[in-house]
Design a protein around this motif. Structure first.
Motif, PDB file in Angstrom:
ATOM      1  N   ASN A 462       0.822  -1.225   0.000  1.00  0.00           N
ATOM      2  CA  ASN A 462       0.000   0.000   0.000  1.00  0.00           C
ATOM      3  C   ASN A 462       0.848   1.263   0.000  1.00  0.00           C
ATOM      4  OD1 ASN A 462       1.001  -0.083   2.571  1.00  0.00           O
ATOM      5  ND2 ASN A 462      -0.982  -0.205   3.612  1.00  0.00           N
ATOM      6  N   ARG A 463       2.106   1.130  -0.381  1.00  0.00           N
ATOM      7  CA  ARG A 463       2.955   2.321  -0.453  1.00  0.00           C
ATOM      8  C   ARG A 463       2.448   3.251  -1.558  1.00  0.00           C
ATOM      9  NH1 ARG A 463       6.783  -1.923   0.127  1.00  0.00           N
ATOM     10  NH2 ARG A 463       8.118  -1.725   1.983  1.00  0.00           N
ATOM     11  N   PRO A 464       2.406   4.543  -1.316  1.00  0.00           N
ATOM     12  CA  PRO A 464       1.991   5.478  -2.379  1.00  0.00           C
ATOM     13  C   PRO A 464       3.026   5.518  -3.486  1.00  0.00           C
ATOM     14  CG  PRO A 464       2.799   6.685  -0.458  1.00  0.00           C
ATOM     15  CD  PRO A 464       2.723   5.243  -0.052  1.00  0.00           C
ATOM     16  N   MET A 465       2.556   5.651  -4.741  1.00  0.00           N
ATOM     17  CA  MET A 465       3.460   5.695  -5.891  1.00  0.00           C
ATOM     18  C   MET A 465       3.549   7.114  -6.434  1.00  0.00           C
ATOM     19  SD  MET A 465       2.521   2.209  -7.988  1.00  0.00           S
ATOM     20  CE  MET A 465       0.751   2.450  -7.892  1.00  0.00           C
ATOM     21  N   HIS A 466       4.754   7.589  -6.646  1.00  0.00           N
ATOM     22  CA  HIS A 466       4.966   8.877  -7.303  1.00  0.00           C
ATOM     23  C   HIS A 466       4.900   8.654  -8.809  1.00  0.00           C
ATOM     24  CE1 HIS A 466       6.218  11.241  -3.738  1.00  0.00           C
ATOM     25  NE2 HIS A 466       6.600  10.058  -3.299  1.00  0.00           N
ATOM     26  N   ASP A 467       4.080   9.430  -9.479  1.00  0.00           N
ATOM     27  CA  ASP A 467       3.841   9.218 -10.912  1.00  0.00           C
ATOM     28  C   ASP A 467       4.817  10.050 -11.752  1.00  0.00           C
ATOM     29  OD1 ASP A 467       2.725   9.197 -13.575  1.00  0.00           O
ATOM     30  OD2 ASP A 467       0.916   8.373 -12.683  1.00  0.00           O
ATOM     31  N   PHE A 468       5.653   9.358 -12.532  1.00  0.00           N
ATOM     32  CA  PHE A 468       6.604  10.020 -13.423  1.00  0.00           C
ATOM     33  C   PHE A 468       6.326   9.639 -14.876  1.00  0.00           C
ATOM     34  CE2 PHE A 468       8.756  10.899  -9.551  1.00  0.00           C
ATOM     35  CZ  PHE A 468       9.636  11.946  -9.794  1.00  0.00           C
ATOM     36  N   THR A 469       5.050   9.459 -15.221  1.00  0.00           N
ATOM     37  CA  THR A 469       4.701   9.022 -16.577  1.00  0.00           C
ATOM     38  C   THR A 469       4.439  10.177 -17.529  1.00  0.00           C
ATOM     39  OG1 THR A 469       2.343   8.857 -15.988  1.00  0.00           O
ATOM     40  CG2 THR A 469       3.697   6.887 -15.693  1.00  0.00           C
ATOM     41  N   SER A 470       4.333  11.395 -17.000  1.00  0.00           N
ATOM     42  CA  SER A 470       4.015  12.546 -17.845  1.00  0.00           C
ATOM     43  C   SER A 470       5.171  13.542 -17.839  1.00  0.00           C
ATOM     44  CB  SER A 470       2.734  13.245 -17.351  1.00  0.00           C
ATOM     45  OG  SER A 470       2.539  14.463 -18.030  1.00  0.00           O
ATOM     46  N   ASP A 471       5.747  13.783 -19.013  1.00  0.00           N
ATOM     47  CA  ASP A 471       6.816  14.768 -19.116  1.00  0.00           C
ATOM     48  C   ASP A 471       6.322  16.159 -18.729  1.00  0.00           C
ATOM     49  OD1 ASP A 471       8.721  12.961 -19.910  1.00  0.00           O
ATOM     50  OD2 ASP A 471       8.355  13.253 -22.051  1.00  0.00           O
ATOM     51  N   GLY A 472       5.063  16.434 -19.029  1.00  0.00           N
ATOM     52  CA  GLY A 472       4.505  17.748 -18.732  1.00  0.00           C
ATOM     53  C   GLY A 472       4.381  18.031 -17.248  1.00  0.00           C
ATOM     54  N   LYS A 473       4.354  16.958 -16.435  1.00  0.00           N
ATOM     55  CA  LYS A 473       4.202  17.133 -14.995  1.00  0.00           C
ATOM     56  C   LYS A 473       5.475  16.733 -14.244  1.00  0.00           C
ATOM     57  CE  LYS A 473      -0.818  16.421 -14.950  1.00  0.00           C
ATOM     58  NZ  LYS A 473      -1.926  15.624 -14.388  1.00  0.00           N
ATOM     59  N   TYR A 474       6.586  16.696 -14.974  1.00  0.00           N
ATOM     60  CA  TYR A 474       7.829  16.229 -14.355  1.00  0.00           C
ATOM     61  C   TYR A 474       8.232  17.114 -13.174  1.00  0.00           C
ATOM     62  CZ  TYR A 474      12.713  15.181 -13.553  1.00  0.00           C
ATOM     63  OH  TYR A 474      13.900  14.856 -12.945  1.00  0.00           O
ATOM     64  N   SER A 475       8.222  18.430 -13.350  1.00  0.00           N
ATOM     65  CA  SER A 475       8.652  19.340 -12.275  1.00  0.00           C
ATOM     66  C   SER A 475       7.809  19.139 -11.026  1.00  0.00           C
ATOM     67  CB  SER A 475       8.552  20.793 -12.749  1.00  0.00           C
ATOM     68  OG  SER A 475       9.467  21.035 -13.793  1.00  0.00           O
TER      69      SER A 475
END
Length: 501
Positions: A462-475
């Motif tokens: 149940n660890r939360p996942m940080h989403d790095f799938t969108s280049d537009g939301k990278y920052s």
């Protein structure tokens, strides 16, 4: 065929003539407006003869050349003109010959050419083929007829070769209901098609579907029978039901990612075949497949592998070879057998630091994710984090020894989630060792809409996942991630610069 070259004595002469012959015929076909002519039949037959001719490297060269000359475009043009018609019922022998020729050009040429498989995938051939296989016109019961059987088998072989050589094609096939389409043909009266369907499903099956389809040992017994016949000493072609050992073993390895399947694979007696394919007389590709499969199985069946006659000895021999890829697979399996399965860590609190309270950020990722990982590492270093990652900070000694030391001294372990990560025994080794040492685990999602299941789902919990799938939301993603990292793996005297990210 009169135009077909005889058994070659001079490889360069053969290659030169092959290139000229294929180029001439492809140019003529690409300029044709009507393919139903005797010349087009002869030309496609010529291409078909070379797509399945010669050594592995020669067939690869043929496939690569056909890709360069635009054979996928030619296939789609012929498809558009004639496949929408009921060509199997046609009394026109020219049409039937044309269709069979072009089908087997694609089926055979994709077998050894990754370049052609990539072209097939990028041209969306799989979508067209899946739609066609899902029509009532190609009802599975019709494959009792050899004519229908050949068409279905050739089309499925194109998909199989693409999936085997272009793993990133799997999500697209799932999106277009490939599992359900293949499932239609599970009860085909053709043994060849039934076998091919089982192998195809191994590339697109989910954990949930696996428990429905592979709920007992029957499918693995079926695959074992094919492998056994392909490897019989008197089988000079080293094929059974149209399949080479490497193709069957690759499918079994994919099924082995599921932990329940690992037990089934060992129980039906497939381990001796892994040992057979490790031997020096086998091709390097076969040795790699066997070593990778054993590494995958070792997470669940270590004792059985260690007790299999000749297995550990063969792995130790391969750990000494010149091929770095093969050497690493063998070493990885041996390390897992000897270390990961036995090393215990006393119960206690989660370890967030290395020696003397220091430590770094250890990043565990699958190689295909490297572009994003390089970007992330750059961001973390700018913020003063010490990062260990295998393309930037290899320590002395073997890679596995370096990994072991790096995980032990890590303040936090970042696990980069994707389907390919789940399927990689190297990645699982890093993940399992981190868990064994009770390291703090921070999961990052690198594949859009990916939801970890199987062993990786259990690992993430149940660890939360940080989403790095969108280049537009990278920052935005990296800021949130750095906040969670806190001071773990960070140089204490470094002043944060997170506002500039």
């Amino acid at each position: 065929m009169g135009a077909k070259l005889s058994k070659k004595k001079n490889s360069k002469e053969f290659t030169d003539k092959m290139e000229i012959g294929i180029t001439d015929r492809m140019n003529r076909l690409m300029s044709a407006s009507d393919f139903l002519c005797v010349q087009c039949i002869k030309d496609t037959a010529f291409l078909r003869s070379f797509a399945n001719e010669g050594t592995y490297s020669e067939r690869k060269n043929v496939g690569d050349l056909l890709a360069t000359l635009g054979v996928t475009k030619l296939f789609l043009e012929i498809w558009k003109k004639y496949f929408e018609m009921d060509f199997l019922k046609s009394e026109t022998s020219l049409m039937n010959s044309l269709m069979y020729n072009i089908l087997w050009v694609m089926g055979d040429a994709t077998d050894n050419s990754t370049a052609l498989c990539v072209q097939v995938f990028e041209s969306d051939v799989h979508k067209v083929v899946l739609n066609y296989l899902n029509t009532d016109y190609l009802d599975p019961s019709k494959t009792v007829d050899p004519v229908y059987e050949e068409v279905v088998f050739a089309l499925m072989m194109v998909l199989h070769n693409m999936l085997r050589r272009v793993p990133e094609s799997s999500p697209s096939l799932r999106e277009h209901k490939a599992f359900e389409v293949f499932q239609r043909f599970r009860k085909s009266p053709s043994n060849n098609i039934a076998c091919l369907v089982l192998i195809l499903q191994a590339y697109v099956i989910t954990e949930e579907e696996n428990e429905l389809v592979n709920s007992d040992d029957s499918n693995f017994i079926f695959l074992k029978d094919i492998l056994e016949r392909a490897l019989m000493p008197n089988n000079s072609k080293r094929r059974a039901d149209g399949f080479a050992p490497i193709e069957v073993m690759s499918a079994i390895n994919r099924l082995a990612v599921n932990d329940n399947n690992k037990t089934r694979i060992v129980r039906v007696g497939l381990l001796p075949f892994y040992v057979t394919l490790l031997q020096p007389q086998c091709s390097e590709e076969e040795q790699k497949a066997a070593a990778k499969g054993l590494w995958t199985l070792s997470f669940k069946c270590a004792n059985e592998i260690e007790n299999e006659p000749g297995c550990v000895a063969a792995l130790k021999d391969l750990a000494k070879v010149d091929s770095q890829r093969l050497k690493r697979l063998a070493e990885g399996t041996l390390w897992t057998l000897e270390e990961l399965q036995r090393k215990e860590t006393p119960c206690g609190q989660v370890s967030r630091s290395g020696p003397e309270g220091q430590g770094h950020v250890f990043i565990s990722y699958q190689w295909d994710s490297q572009p994003m990982i390089k970007k992330l590492v750059s961001s973390l270093k700018k913020e003063g984090f010490q990062v260990w990652v295998d393309f930037d900070n290899i320590m002395s000694g073997s890679i596995l020894e370096a990994m072991t030391k790096a995980v032990e001294e890590a303040a936090v372990v970042v696990v980069c989630l994707s389907q390919k990560y789940k399927e990689s025994p190297n990645c699982r080794t890093e993940a399992e060792y981190s868990l064994r040492l009770r390291k703090e685990i921070l999961p990052l999602r690198l594949q859009s809409n990916y939801r970890p299941d199987g062993w990786l789902g259990t690992f993430v919990g149940n660890r939360p996942m940080h989403d790095f799938t969108s280049d537009g939301k990278y920052s935005e993603s990296v800021k949130s991630f750095i906040i969670e990292l806190g001071v773990s793996g960070k140089t204490t005297e470094y002043e944060s610069n997170s506002e500039s990210i």
